[in-house]
Design an enzyme around this catalytic site. Structure first.
Site, PDB file in Angstrom:
ATOM      1  N   THR A   1       0.085  -7.175   5.825  1.00 54.19           N
ATOM      2  CA  THR A   1      -0.131  -7.556   7.233  1.00 54.19           C
ATOM      3  C   THR A   1      -1.587  -7.325   7.655  1.00 54.19           C
ATOM      4  O   THR A   1      -2.018  -7.819   8.691  1.00 54.19           O
ATOM      5  CB  THR A   1       0.759  -6.704   8.156  1.00 54.19           C
ATOM      6  OG1 THR A   1       0.358  -5.326   8.001  1.00 54.19           O
ATOM      7  CG2 THR A   1       2.230  -6.832   7.798  1.00 54.19           C
TER       8      THR A   1
ATOM      9  N   ASP B   1     -13.348  -3.007  -3.880  1.00 55.18           N
ATOM     10  CA  ASP B   1     -12.678  -1.962  -3.109  1.00 55.18           C
ATOM     11  C   ASP B   1     -13.540  -0.689  -3.140  1.00 55.18           C
ATOM     12  O   ASP B   1     -13.701  -0.070  -4.198  1.00 55.18           O
ATOM     13  CB  ASP B   1     -11.294  -1.683  -3.711  1.00 55.18           C
ATOM     14  CG  ASP B   1     -10.482  -0.744  -2.833  1.00 55.18           C
ATOM     15  OD1 ASP B   1      -9.404  -1.125  -2.381  1.00 55.18           O
ATOM     16  OD2 ASP B   1     -10.943   0.406  -2.591  1.00 55.18           O
TER      17      ASP B   1
ATOM     18  N   ARG C   1      -4.517   0.684   5.483  1.00 56.55           N
ATOM     19  CA  ARG C   1      -4.347  -0.729   5.840  1.00 56.55           C
ATOM     20  C   ARG C   1      -3.199  -1.275   5.016  1.00 56.55           C
ATOM     21  O   ARG C   1      -3.194  -1.151   3.794  1.00 56.55           O
ATOM     22  CB  ARG C   1      -5.647  -1.461   5.535  1.00 56.55           C
ATOM     23  CG  ARG C   1      -5.610  -2.930   5.874  1.00 56.55           C
ATOM     24  CD  ARG C   1      -6.972  -3.561   5.683  1.00 56.55           C
ATOM     25  NE  ARG C   1      -7.288  -3.871   4.305  1.00 56.55           N
ATOM     26  CZ  ARG C   1      -8.086  -4.856   3.923  1.00 56.55           C
ATOM     27  NH1 ARG C   1      -8.658  -5.635   4.825  1.00 56.55           N
ATOM     28  NH2 ARG C   1      -8.330  -5.079   2.664  1.00 56.55           N
TER      29      ARG C   1
ATOM     30  N   ASP D   1     -11.816   2.528  -4.430  1.00 54.60           N
ATOM     31  CA  ASP D   1     -11.604   2.503  -5.888  1.00 54.60           C
ATOM     32  C   ASP D   1     -12.913   2.705  -6.632  1.00 54.60           C
ATOM     33  O   ASP D   1     -12.975   3.391  -7.646  1.00 54.60           O
ATOM     34  CB  ASP D   1     -10.984   1.175  -6.330  1.00 54.60           C
ATOM     35  CG  ASP D   1      -9.525   1.056  -5.897  1.00 54.60           C
ATOM     36  OD1 ASP D   1      -8.978   2.052  -5.385  1.00 54.60           O
ATOM     37  OD2 ASP D   1      -8.949  -0.030  -6.071  1.00 54.60           O
TER      38      ASP D   1
HETATM   39  N1  URA Z   1     -12.096  -2.705   1.950  1.00 55.08           N
HETATM   40  C1  URA Z   1     -12.816  -2.624   0.800  1.00 55.08           C
HETATM   41  O1  URA Z   1     -12.867  -1.568   0.153  1.00 55.08           O
HETATM   42  N2  URA Z   1     -13.458  -3.742   0.365  1.00 55.08           N
HETATM   43  C2  URA Z   1     -13.418  -4.898   1.048  1.00 55.08           C
HETATM   44  O2  URA Z   1     -14.046  -5.869   0.611  1.00 55.08           O
HETATM   45  C3  URA Z   1     -12.665  -4.943   2.251  1.00 55.08           C
HETATM   46  C4  URA Z   1     -12.022  -3.847   2.676  1.00 55.08           C
END
Ligand code: URA
Length: 213
Positions: free
Chosen positions: A107, A203, A103, A206
């Site tokens: 954008t 995330d 992603r 992560d």
């Molecule tokens: N991707 C993620 O890892 N966390 C989010 O909150 C949104 C997209």
């Protein structure tokens, strides 16, 4: 589109620990794995089966087995990998295909950077693993990719979802002509201006695997 928010105290308990920013990566990975197995139970409710005869030590009986072709499990790289073992535990005879999607953080557009999938998915039921249904862009692109290859039944398994992502999926996949479902452990409030789910869990990639700069 079918959206199922799994409502079970064990799922809610594990999700709460996942959300906690103090939860370390090893614990996060273990809990994500356990959660997926619980979600997989619900997600495979309509997995295709066929009748078979079975002889028990006592008598003949009829039973069922998974139908051919085998279901295909598709983790979306990178974070979907953290869901694969939990899914395969419940569906060990499934095949696995990989889809790498990234992603653009400005954008918020999703694009494919890698794929390892059969060319022909005709007649295949697919289970897509993506922990966070946020804007819905990645999942919509992944589902379209599978449908273009012939998949005729798709269920996405997501740890957490946002209403914005669900609305986008409904809109973009309307008229696709095949059954699409989402099974998720929680539907959160909203997205923030960076496209993160609020309150969410941060995330997912992560937290599973560490920060990539
Ligand atoms: N991707 C993620 O890892 N966390 C989010 O909150 C949104 C997209």
């Amino acid at each position: 589109m079918r959206i199922h928010v799994a409502d079970h105290p064990l799922i809610a308990h594990k999700l709460t620990v996942l959300r906690d920013k103090e939860t370390d990566s090893p614990t996060f990975r273990r809990l994500a794995d356990e959660l997926v197995t619980l979600l997989a139970y619900e997600a495979t409710r309509d997995v295709r089966v066929e009748q078979v005869a079975v002889s028990t030590p006592v008598a003949d009986a009829s039973g069922i087995k998974l139908a051919s072709p085998r279901p295909l499990v598709v983790p979306i790289l990178r974070a979907g990998l953290g869901m694969l073992d939990g899914m395969m535990r419940l569906l060990p005879t499934a095949e696995v295909g990989f889809l790498g999607m990234v992603r653009n953080e400005e954008t918020l557009q999703a694009s494919t950077y890698a794929e390892r999938l059969p060319d022909d998915l005709s007649g295949r039921q697919c289970y897509v693993l993506d922990p966070m249904l946020a804007t819905g862009g990645t999942l919509a692109a992944a589902i379209r990719f599978l449908v273009d290859r012939g998949a005729d039944h798709i269920t996405a398994i997501c740890l957490l979802s946002a209403p914005e992502g669900c609305e986008r999926l409904e809109k973009e996949l309307d008229g696709l002509g095949i059954p699409v479902g989402v099974v998720t452990a929680g539907m959160d409030e909203r997205l923030n201006d960076k496209g993160y789910i609020v309150p969410g869990l941060g995330d997912a990639g992560d937290r599973l695997y560490g920060v990539v700069d």
